[in-house]
Structures are given as C-alpha cells and as structure tokens.
Design an enzyme around this catalytic site. Structure first.
Site, PDB file in Angstrom:
ATOM      1  N   ARG A 172      -9.891  35.117  31.705  1.00 48.78           N
ATOM      2  CA  ARG A 172      -9.306  35.082  32.716  1.00 48.78           C
ATOM      3  C   ARG A 172     -11.101  35.562  34.044  1.00 48.78           C
ATOM      4  O   ARG A 172     -10.561  35.452  35.014  1.00 48.78           O
ATOM      5  CB  ARG A 172      -8.652  36.687  32.372  1.00 48.78           C
ATOM      6  N   TYR A 173     -11.731  35.688  32.364  1.00 49.89           N
ATOM      7  CA  TYR A 173     -13.088  35.877  34.320  1.00 49.89           C
ATOM      8  C   TYR A 173     -13.756  34.775  33.295  1.00 49.89           C
ATOM      9  O   TYR A 173     -13.987  34.886  32.523  1.00 49.89           O
ATOM     10  CB  TYR A 173     -13.978  37.118  33.507  1.00 49.89           C
ATOM     11  N   CYS A 216       1.912  50.208  23.381  1.00 49.35           N
ATOM     12  CA  CYS A 216       0.999  48.541  23.234  1.00 49.35           C
ATOM     13  C   CYS A 216       1.297  47.424  24.527  1.00 49.35           C
ATOM     14  O   CYS A 216       2.755  47.153  25.251  1.00 49.35           O
ATOM     15  CB  CYS A 216       1.146  47.495  22.511  1.00 49.35           C
ATOM     16  N   CYS A 272      -1.761  44.898  13.240  1.00 54.35           N
ATOM     17  CA  CYS A 272      -2.202  46.367  13.807  1.00 54.35           C
ATOM     18  C   CYS A 272      -1.676  47.216  12.017  1.00 54.35           C
ATOM     19  O   CYS A 272      -0.753  47.012  11.786  1.00 54.35           O
ATOM     20  CB  CYS A 272      -1.554  46.545  14.804  1.00 54.35           C
ATOM     21  N   ASP A 298       0.083  49.106  32.124  1.00 52.65           N
ATOM     22  CA  ASP A 298       0.129  47.797  31.835  1.00 52.65           C
ATOM     23  C   ASP A 298       1.553  48.644  32.559  1.00 52.65           C
ATOM     24  O   ASP A 298       2.644  49.322  31.710  1.00 52.65           O
ATOM     25  CB  ASP A 298      -0.217  47.704  31.774  1.00 52.65           C
ATOM     26  N   CYS A 305       1.099  50.748  18.257  1.00 57.81           N
ATOM     27  CA  CYS A 305       1.474  51.971  19.322  1.00 57.81           C
ATOM     28  C   CYS A 305       2.573  51.650  20.833  1.00 57.81           C
ATOM     29  O   CYS A 305       2.646  50.370  21.150  1.00 57.81           O
ATOM     30  CB  CYS A 305      -0.039  51.781  20.045  1.00 57.81           C
ATOM     31  N   ARG A 313     -16.933  36.153  30.632  1.00 61.91           N
ATOM     32  CA  ARG A 313     -16.451  36.434  28.569  1.00 61.91           C
ATOM     33  C   ARG A 313     -14.705  35.758  28.484  1.00 61.91           C
ATOM     34  O   ARG A 313     -14.025  35.617  29.430  1.00 61.91           O
ATOM     35  CB  ARG A 313     -16.186  38.249  28.961  1.00 61.91           C
ATOM     36  N   LYS A 356      -8.639  43.496  36.624  1.00 61.98           N
ATOM     37  CA  LYS A 356      -9.684  44.949  36.810  1.00 61.98           C
ATOM     38  C   LYS A 356      -9.749  45.738  38.279  1.00 61.98           C
ATOM     39  O   LYS A 356     -11.277  44.964  38.900  1.00 61.98           O
ATOM     40  CB  LYS A 356     -10.426  45.723  35.318  1.00 61.98           C
ATOM     41  N   ARG A 369       0.752  44.410  24.603  1.00 66.43           N
ATOM     42  CA  ARG A 369       1.223  42.863  23.917  1.00 66.43           C
ATOM     43  C   ARG A 369       2.029  43.245  23.599  1.00 66.43           C
ATOM     44  O   ARG A 369       2.316  41.908  21.992  1.00 66.43           O
ATOM     45  CB  ARG A 369      -0.257  42.450  23.021  1.00 66.43           C
ATOM     46  N   ASP A 428      -5.101  47.260  36.557  1.00 67.60           N
ATOM     47  CA  ASP A 428      -5.635  46.029  35.612  1.00 67.60           C
ATOM     48  C   ASP A 428      -4.227  45.311  36.630  1.00 67.60           C
ATOM     49  O   ASP A 428      -2.978  44.884  36.100  1.00 67.60           O
ATOM     50  CB  ASP A 428      -4.761  45.742  33.767  1.00 67.60           C
TER      51      ASP A 428
HETATM   52  S1  SF4 Z   1      -2.873  49.103  20.984  1.00 72.92           S
HETATM   53 FE1  SF4 Z   1      -1.932  47.382  20.857  1.00 72.92          FE
HETATM   54  S2  SF4 Z   1      -3.049  45.551  20.092  1.00 72.92           S
HETATM   55 FE2  SF4 Z   1      -4.275  47.984  19.734  1.00 72.92          FE
HETATM   56  S3  SF4 Z   1      -4.308  48.412  17.668  1.00 72.92           S
HETATM   57 FE3  SF4 Z   1      -2.410  49.436  18.954  1.00 72.92          FE
HETATM   58  S4  SF4 Z   1      -0.838  47.870  18.429  1.00 72.92           S
HETATM   59 FE4  SF4 Z   1      -2.821  46.913  18.009  1.00 72.92          FE
END
Ligand code: SF4
Length: 339
Positions: A76-77, A96, A89, A257, A93, A80, A301, A98, A294
C-alpha cells in the site's frame, strides 16, 4: 431450556463465522466475576459480532485485498510491504481488523508463495521494509520463521524487517532464548506488539519484552482504542507509562477501524482526540503514541491531532494549552525566507 438452546445456536453461528481460541495464560488474566472485564471482552466471543452493525463497516475497509500484487503480500505504501505469513493466532482478538480471514481453514505461507513474494520484492527496489504479520507470525514453528526471514534477507535492498505479533501479550512464554537468537540473526529487526490494557503488562509479558530487547530487538507497541476496554485517559495513561517503564515504546494509538464484526468496539472520532489532549498535559512525551486513523479504501494512516494553535493575531500565534489557557507567541515570521 428454549433460551439455552437459542443461546447455543447463536454461539455456534458466531464461532462458525468468527473462530475462537485463546491461550490458557491470557484466559488466566480474566476476572470472571466481571462481565465487562477488559481481557474477557478482548478474547471471549460476543453475539454483537454478528448482530450489531454500524453504517459503513465492511469486511475489508482498508482495501487490503485490492493492494495484493501477489498472494500473501500487501503493498500500500511505496517504501514498505506487509507479508501475511499465517492465518493463525495464539488468541483471536475480537476487535481484529483481519477477521475476514477467520472463515475456513487458516493458511500458513508455503515455499511457493514465498518465492512469488521474493520475486516481487526483488523487482521493487523502493521497498526498504517488510512487515511480517498475519495472523501472528510467531505462532509458526521456529524453523519456518527462520526460513521466511532468511528468504527476505536474500532481497539485497531490503533494509529493515518488522514483525507484528501479539505473542508477547497473549503467550509470552513463546518468547524463548532460542526464538530470540533466530530473530536476532536477521537484524535490523523490530518487533511491534499490541498491548491494549495495563492489566496485560504482567511480569511474564515484561520478561518476554526484556528477552527480546537483550537480543537487540527493539519492541514497540500499537494500541487500538476500544469502547468499554480502554477508551479512558486514566487507563491509557497507565498503560503507556507501564510500557515505557518496561522499555516498550508506545508507537500508535489506532482509532478502531470500521470492520464488520467489531462495531461494538468503535468510539466516535473525537474520543481519542480528547483522551490524547488530556494525556499530552499529564504524561511525558516518550510515553505518548501518535493517535492515527487508517483511512478507508487504502487511503493510508493520518494522525488525529488535538489542535492547539487556535489562530494568528497580527504578528502573534495564539495557542490554547492542555489546561485551556490561551497563550500568545510572537513568531519570527519570515525567518525562514531566503535572503
Ligand atoms: S489483532 Fe488479529 S492478527 Fe493480531 S493477534 Fe489479534 S487476532 Fe491475530
């Protein structure tokens, strides 16, 4: 019985859509007598993930999929790129960004995909940094981590590798001397982790960060602003000071987000700005992250800064400080003009 059955079905549906796993260590930090415990809310599924939506939330608001020139790589940038090493994971979380990857079987990068990435990176000399992320790359076996990092180090113009991992927070015992030695072989390498609440800064987490640092790996942190978990200046001030005390640099505070399945964690835009304004007057600069948002659609960002400069009056700039006091400053206007 009916409502129990209904509840079970709801949870089945929820887990089918957004998978669940948490480490015994992270679960042990929960105060189970508190239904709003901040650790619990970060890792225990909530029916709101499939029932509560705000306008504008999407599975992929940052348009990461549109910026994948080859599988497993987001570019995207200019300078990087981000490598999606694994879909696994240690703890999933609930906030998250994603979550869209959680349906179906998680994938770990293989030799073929890695080859495609190395070819792409080699053909783009402007890329000086690769962020190895996922999922959580430190859930991979040490040999596989070494393989991925060694492959990256064959790209001559690549200067820096950054690892994005929540392992120091949710499974600090994974940070062993053996793993640190592998990571240290690929320096300059930074580790960016993800503490959200002061209760996560335990002795175990501190030892993990200390071990990384003693192997020459700087550790920084990005926090996500989460409603009902850390959207409070005292909690965040405490977190950032504790991080500084264990030599972890608070780097970014992210506005949450607009990701589907996480809307119940989102605050309004001004909440973070107000918190930062309070913190700016009360804790030292080395404890302060930059509050960023973002932008949707891959806009990148941008910082969300409290505004202290309120106007220009003749040859004076007028500021309002963190206490709300108006202070005038005589600027050497024109001092930077040539001649
Ligand atoms: S934020 Fe998402 S990618 Fe990062 S550790 Fe937690 S669940 Fe996994």
């Amino acid at each position: 019985m009916g409502s129990l059955e209904g509840g079970r079905k709801c949870y089945d549906k929820l887990i089918c859509r957004y998978r669940w796993a948490a480490t015994p260590y992270y679960l042990s930090l929960i105060d189970w007598s508190d239904p709003n415990d901040p650790i619990r809310r970060q890792c225990i599924p909530d029916p709101k993930e499939i029932t509560f939506y705000l306008d504008g939330s999407e599975d992929d608001p940052l348009a990461e999929e549109r910026h994948m020139p080859v599988p497993h790589l987001i570019h995207r940038y200019g300078d990087r790129a981000l490598l999606l090493a694994t879909g696994i994971c240690a703890t999933y979380c609930r906030h998250c960004n994603r979550k869209r990857f959680w349906a179906g079987r998680p994938r770990v990068i293989n030799q073929r995909a890695l080859g495609g990435i190395i070819r792409y990176l080699s053909n783009h000399p402007g890329i000086r940094e690769v962020i190895v992320s996922g999922g959580d790359p430190l859930t991979m076996g040490s040999a596989h981590i070494d393989r991925v990092l060694s492959a990256l180090r064959t790209v001559k113009h690549l200067e820096v590798i950054r690892i994005g991992s929540r392992v120091p927070v949710v499974m600090p015992m994974r940070i062993t001397k053996g793993l640190c030695r592998i990571l240290a072989r690929h320096r300059p390498l930074w580790l960016n982790t993800h503490f959200n609440h002061p209760r996560e800064v335990t002795k175990e987490a501190e030892s993990a960060c200390d071990m990384l640092q003693r192997h020459g790996i700087p550790v920084s942190n990005q926090t996500v602003l989460l409603k009902g978990i850390n959207d409070d200046s005292e909690i965040l001030g405490d977190l950032f000071c504790r991080l500084q005390a264990i030599m972890v640099r608070p780097y970014y505070l992210f506005h949450c987000d607009a990701v589907r399945g996480t809307d119940h964690f989102r605050t309004d835009l001004y909440k973070g700005i107000r918190i930062m304004k309070t913190l700016l007057g009360n804790i030292g600069g080395l404890c302060l992250p930059t509050l960023v948002i973002d932008l949707p659609g891959g806009g990148g960002k941008v910082p969300l800064n409290p505004d202290y400069l309120t106007g220009i009056d003749g040859d004076e700039a007028v500021f309002k400080n963190h206490e709300g006091r108006t202070i005038r400053y005589k600027s050497p206007w024109g001092a930077d003009c040539p001649g």
